[in-house]
Design a protein around this motif. Structure first.
Motif: not given
Length: 225
Positions: A23-34, A199-205, A207-214
């Motif tokens: 879960g922490i990895a997911g949060i970090a992944s989402g934040v870094l990607m965003l 694609a330019w916006v779904t990849v951002l979304l 990242a946010v979804w990954t953060l929330l799932a984390g």
């Protein structure tokens, strides 16, 4: 007379400690990607402009731009490696549909890494090779690589749609995934089907979804010693 026994209820196999660090990895992944995507979007040459040649050459001749592009590429690659760690715990939530989550998530991460390298290789080469010429004669190559990178984003989000549709289905059947997270996944997956336009916006979304799932996985982590 034998006493009848009750079979234990089936669960996804998750325990608090098995979800905390993914879960922490997911949060970090989402934040870094965003962060990496937002910075890249705000600091890229405008290749759609009528004066794209001059703007592209000026952009890649600026050392600060090259450093930033290289740094954001590294950040995105790290985000995807963390996503793969997070993906294992996410797949376990899907039960007998875990293979779809793993397949979609792995292809998504791989394609996004390829897209990242494709879009940044010109800047990385210009920043680390003194003999590489940055000028009008090579600017078209940079534009071509950026276009190919966006095509990679489109393909990556198509793969992510498999993961997202699967988790939506899990949320409405087994409820191993909260309904709100499943419906968010459904919306992103549907938008991803529009490919080149979204694609330019779904990849951002994503990242946010990954953060929330984390965050969800972390909240399932150990509450105490």
């Amino acid at each position: 007379m034998t006493t009848p026994t009750t079979a234990p209820a089936h669960d996804s196999g998750e325990t608090p400690r098995r979800t905390l660090w993914p879960g922490i990895a997911g949060i970090a992944s989402g934040v870094l990607m965003l962060v990496a995507l937002l910075v890249t979007y705000s600091d890229s040459p405008d290749i759609e402009d009528s004066d794209w040649l001059r703007e592209t050459v000026a952009y890649y001749r600026d050392g600060d731009n090259l450093d930033l592009a290289e740094g954001m590429a590294v950040m995105l690659l790290l985000a995807m490696l963390l996503f793969l760690w997070f993906l294992g715990a996410l797949a376990r939530l899907a039960g007998n549909r875990s293979h779809l989550v793993l397949a979609g998530g792995t292809v998504y991460a791989a394609l996004l890494m390829i897209a990242t390298l494709t879009g940044s290789i010109y800047a990385i080469t210009a920043n680390n090779t003194e003999s590489f010429p940055v000028g009008p004669e090579t600017a078209a190559v940079a534009v071509l690589l950026l276009d190919m990178s966006y095509a990679g984003f489109i393909a990556a989000m198509a793969a992510a749609a498999v993961l997202l549709f699967t988790l939506w289905r899990v949320s409405v059947t087994t409820r191993a995934v909260p309904a709100w997270l499943g419906w968010c996944a459904f919306v992103i997956a549907v938008l991803s089907l529009a490919g080149p336009f979204t694609a330019w916006v779904t990849v951002l979304l994503m990242a946010v979804w990954t953060l929330l799932a984390g965050v969800l996985l972390v909240l399932r982590g150990p509450a105490g010693p």
